[in-house]
Scaffold this motif. Structure first.
Motif, PDB file in Angstrom:
ATOM      1  N   ALA A  55      10.856  -2.625   1.977  1.00 37.06           N
ATOM      2  CA  ALA A  55      11.260  -3.861   2.854  1.00 37.06           C
ATOM      3  C   ALA A  55      11.763  -3.419   4.455  1.00 37.06           C
ATOM      4  CB  ALA A  55      11.989  -5.346   3.064  1.00 37.06           C
ATOM      5  N   GLU A  56      13.436  -2.837   4.037  1.00 38.59           N
ATOM      6  CA  GLU A  56      13.563  -1.695   4.943  1.00 38.59           C
ATOM      7  C   GLU A  56      12.652  -1.051   6.053  1.00 38.59           C
ATOM      8  OE1 GLU A  56      17.502  -1.400   2.682  1.00 38.59           O
ATOM      9  OE2 GLU A  56      18.156  -0.981   5.187  1.00 38.59           O
ATOM     10  N   ALA A  57      12.094   0.042   4.620  1.00 38.34           N
ATOM     11  CA  ALA A  57      11.577   0.606   5.032  1.00 38.34           C
ATOM     12  C   ALA A  57      10.340   0.816   6.365  1.00 38.34           C
ATOM     13  CB  ALA A  57      10.814   1.986   4.164  1.00 38.34           C
ATOM     14  N   PHE A  58       9.551  -0.390   6.127  1.00 40.70           N
ATOM     15  CA  PHE A  58       8.738  -1.231   6.563  1.00 40.70           C
ATOM     16  C   PHE A  58       9.173  -1.302   8.154  1.00 40.70           C
ATOM     17  CE2 PHE A  58       6.084  -0.620   2.239  1.00 40.70           C
ATOM     18  CZ  PHE A  58       4.699  -0.153   3.285  1.00 40.70           C
ATOM     19  N   ALA A  59      10.113  -2.009   7.721  1.00 38.78           N
ATOM     20  CA  ALA A  59      10.608  -2.494   9.466  1.00 38.78           C
ATOM     21  C   ALA A  59      10.371  -1.268  10.206  1.00 38.78           C
ATOM     22  CB  ALA A  59      11.801  -3.545   8.915  1.00 38.78           C
ATOM     23  N   ALA A  60      11.640  -0.318   9.316  1.00 39.47           N
ATOM     24  CA  ALA A  60      12.429   0.375  10.675  1.00 39.47           C
ATOM     25  C   ALA A  60      10.129   1.690  11.149  1.00 39.47           C
ATOM     26  CB  ALA A  60      12.314   1.840   9.237  1.00 39.47           C
ATOM     27  N   GLN A  61       9.216   1.327  10.078  1.00 41.52           N
ATOM     28  CA  GLN A  61       7.671   1.686  11.068  1.00 41.52           C
ATOM     29  C   GLN A  61       7.792   0.548  11.676  1.00 41.52           C
ATOM     30  OE1 GLN A  61       6.513   5.061   9.783  1.00 41.52           O
ATOM     31  NE2 GLN A  61       8.178   4.911   8.941  1.00 41.52           N
ATOM     32  N   GLY A  62       7.736  -0.724  12.068  1.00 43.43           N
ATOM     33  CA  GLY A  62       7.779  -1.396  12.735  1.00 43.43           C
ATOM     34  C   GLY A  62       6.108  -2.787  12.728  1.00 43.43           C
ATOM     35  N   SER A  63       6.483  -2.896  11.106  1.00 48.54           N
ATOM     36  CA  SER A  63       6.116  -3.641  10.668  1.00 48.54           C
ATOM     37  C   SER A  63       6.570  -4.813  10.909  1.00 48.54           C
ATOM     38  CB  SER A  63       5.388  -3.147   8.768  1.00 48.54           C
ATOM     39  OG  SER A  63       5.089  -1.506   9.081  1.00 48.54           O
ATOM     40  N   LYS A  64       5.553  -6.002  10.592  1.00 54.53           N
ATOM     41  CA  LYS A  64       6.049  -7.584   9.953  1.00 54.53           C
ATOM     42  C   LYS A  64       6.746  -7.194   8.561  1.00 54.53           C
ATOM     43  CE  LYS A  64       3.535 -10.130  12.905  1.00 54.53           C
ATOM     44  NZ  LYS A  64       2.620 -10.726  13.512  1.00 54.53           N
ATOM     45  N   VAL A  65       7.151  -7.849   8.264  1.00 54.56           N
ATOM     46  CA  VAL A  65       8.081  -7.735   6.723  1.00 54.56           C
ATOM     47  C   VAL A  65       8.400  -9.066   6.403  1.00 54.56           C
ATOM     48  CG1 VAL A  65       9.906  -7.553   5.374  1.00 54.56           C
ATOM     49  CG2 VAL A  65       9.195  -5.217   7.312  1.00 54.56           C
ATOM     50  N   ILE A  66       7.253  -9.285   5.506  1.00 53.20           N
ATOM     51  CA  ILE A  66       7.561 -11.204   4.572  1.00 53.20           C
ATOM     52  C   ILE A  66       8.429 -10.545   3.297  1.00 53.20           C
ATOM     53  CG2 ILE A  66       6.766 -13.453   3.630  1.00 53.20           C
ATOM     54  CD1 ILE A  66       4.131 -12.105   5.106  1.00 53.20           C
ATOM     55  N   MET A  67       9.632 -10.895   3.097  1.00 53.67           N
ATOM     56  CA  MET A  67      10.824 -11.085   2.400  1.00 53.67           C
ATOM     57  C   MET A  67      10.368 -11.901   1.135  1.00 53.67           C
ATOM     58  SD  MET A  67      14.555  -9.415   3.632  1.00 53.67           S
ATOM     59  CE  MET A  67      14.842  -8.895   2.246  1.00 53.67           C
ATOM     60  N   LEU A 114       5.278   3.746   1.699  1.00 51.55           N
ATOM     61  CA  LEU A 114       4.738   3.915   2.710  1.00 51.55           C
ATOM     62  C   LEU A 114       3.656   4.686   2.526  1.00 51.55           C
ATOM     63  CD1 LEU A 114       7.746   4.914   5.082  1.00 51.55           C
ATOM     64  CD2 LEU A 114       7.201   2.582   5.013  1.00 51.55           C
ATOM     65  N   PHE A 115       3.489   5.451   2.196  1.00 54.65           N
ATOM     66  CA  PHE A 115       2.401   6.896   2.046  1.00 54.65           C
ATOM     67  C   PHE A 115       0.930   5.685   1.515  1.00 54.65           C
ATOM     68  CE2 PHE A 115      -0.321   9.582  -0.558  1.00 54.65           C
ATOM     69  CZ  PHE A 115      -0.898  10.429  -0.048  1.00 54.65           C
ATOM     70  N   LEU A 116       0.983   5.482   0.559  1.00 51.66           N
ATOM     71  CA  LEU A 116       0.280   4.089  -0.105  1.00 51.66           C
ATOM     72  C   LEU A 116      -0.326   3.103   0.905  1.00 51.66           C
ATOM     73  CD1 LEU A 116       1.160   4.889  -3.550  1.00 51.66           C
ATOM     74  CD2 LEU A 116      -0.103   5.619  -2.726  1.00 51.66           C
ATOM     75  N   ALA A 117       0.639   2.952   1.689  1.00 52.57           N
ATOM     76  CA  ALA A 117      -0.259   1.819   2.117  1.00 52.57           C
ATOM     77  C   ALA A 117      -0.604   1.664   4.329  1.00 52.57           C
ATOM     78  CB  ALA A 117       0.749   0.744   2.760  1.00 52.57           C
ATOM     79  N   SER A 118      -0.062   2.981   4.458  1.00 56.22           N
ATOM     80  CA  SER A 118      -1.013   3.986   5.294  1.00 56.22           C
ATOM     81  C   SER A 118      -2.619   4.304   4.914  1.00 56.22           C
ATOM     82  CB  SER A 118       0.030   5.314   5.669  1.00 56.22           C
ATOM     83  OG  SER A 118       0.013   6.107   4.802  1.00 56.22           O
ATOM     84  N   ASN A 119      -2.634   4.621   6.138  1.00 53.30           N
ATOM     85  CA  ASN A 119      -4.037   5.517   6.440  1.00 53.30           C
ATOM     86  C   ASN A 119      -4.682   6.694   5.664  1.00 53.30           C
ATOM     87  OD1 ASN A 119      -5.381   3.488   7.134  1.00 53.30           O
ATOM     88  ND2 ASN A 119      -4.972   3.950   9.723  1.00 53.30           N
ATOM     89  N   CYS A 120      -2.925   7.463   5.187  1.00 50.39           N
ATOM     90  CA  CYS A 120      -2.775   9.077   4.824  1.00 50.39           C
ATOM     91  C   CYS A 120      -3.223   8.951   3.607  1.00 50.39           C
ATOM     92  CB  CYS A 120      -1.373   9.485   4.838  1.00 50.39           C
ATOM     93  SG  CYS A 120      -0.722   9.896   6.629  1.00 50.39           S
TER      94      CYS A 120
END
Ligand code: NAD
Length: 258
Positions: free
Chosen positions: A26-38, A234-240
């Motif tokens: 959750a912290e990692a996605f928030a740091a990327q500017g994602s909208k986080v649902i916990m 993060l990697f698996l969620a991203s377009n990378c």
């Protein structure tokens, strides 16, 4: 920390986000500017964890406030209600990335195992992921998305005293592979992460002697931390990882090699 610009403003749902690996994700996605649902069973009372995620966003120049939604993911009804709430929420409204991480471990030798412990393990670790995947896929069918299910190295090679846990985590891998094939043409990618030994509350009760023995087994010679699992999410969620689906990615210091 790696930067994945396509994750900005994406809505990410994380189950089991009150502590450990889920909180780091959750912290990692928030740091990327994602909208986080916990999510966790009592996340609405866990102000400290929600504050940490808010802080991870603000430290990186984002103002998004995480949405904390309690639910027992092993209950299909509770998960359906949770996704209704997300759909009707003005600021969130959908889920682009689902990270189904909630899990428990109730260890003990098989012949002494209580049926209730078996059922609880399978219900949370496997059925909980099934429940979340079902609602996420319904939401993502027209838009596409990425789903990451938390398995374990134990689901790949088993472990004495962890038969229910191992069976549930092997089930997660099989479920993920099946859904990856079923929904690839809808633009939904599904992958699993199989962490090895990661320092969290789940592994807190292991004594020092046993920890040292584990460290000897791990080629990298150390126990992992939850941030190292979060980076892979993060990697698996991203377009990378746009051409990856149906895979199980080990994050285990080289412990289980295929
Ligand atoms: P943890 O015990 O620190 O956190 C588990 C999270 O799941 C908590 O937020 C808890 O509240 C939540 N949760 C439990 N049951 C729930 C339910 N029914 N509904 C909603 N939320 C629920 O565990 P962790 O070590 O962070 O593990 C996270 C995931 O990673 C688990 O699926 C675990 O099996 C897996 N995993 C952990 C390790 C490890 O070494 N720590 C290794 C491999 C896999």
């Amino acid at each position: 920390m790696a930067v994945f610009s396509d994750l900005v403003d994406k809505v990410v749902f994380i189950s089991g986000a009150s502590k450990g690996i889920g909180l780091s994700i959750a912290e990692a996605f928030a740091a990327q500017g994602s909208k986080v649902i916990m999510n966790s069973r009592s996340i609405h009372q866990d102000h400290e964890s929600v504050e940490k995620v808010k802080q991870a966003a603000s430290e990186n120049g984002f103002t998004t406030i995480p949405l904390a939604l309690p639910a027992d993911t092993s209950s299909p009804e509770a998960v359906k209600e949770l996704y209704k709430t997300i759909k009707n929420h003005n600021d969130f409204g959908t889920v682009d990335i689902g990270i189904n991480n909630a899990g428990i471990s109730k260890d003990g030798l098989f012949i002494r195992q209580k049926e209730a412990d078996w059922d609880e393990t399978i219900n949370i670790n496997l059925k909980g992921i099934r429940n979340c995947c079902q609602e996420q896929i319904k939401m993502m069918r027209k838009t596409g998305g990425s789903i990451i299910n938390m398995s374990s190295v134990i689901g790949q090679h088993g472990n004495t005293g962890q038969s229910a846990y191992a069976a549930s985590k092997a089930g997660v891998i099989a479920l993920t592979m099946s859904l990856a094939e079923e929904y690839a043409r809808s633009g939904i990618r599904l992958n699993s992460i199989a962490p090895g030994y990661i320092n969290t509350e789940m592994t807190d009760n292991v004594n020092d002697e046993a920890k040292t023995a584990w460290e000897k087994l791990i080629p990298m010679g150390r126990i992992g931390n939850s941030e190292e699992v979060a980076q892979v999410a993060l990697f698996l969620a991203s377009n990378c990882s746009s051409y990856m689906t149906g895979q199980t990615i080990g994050v285990d210091g080289g412990w289980f090699r295929r």
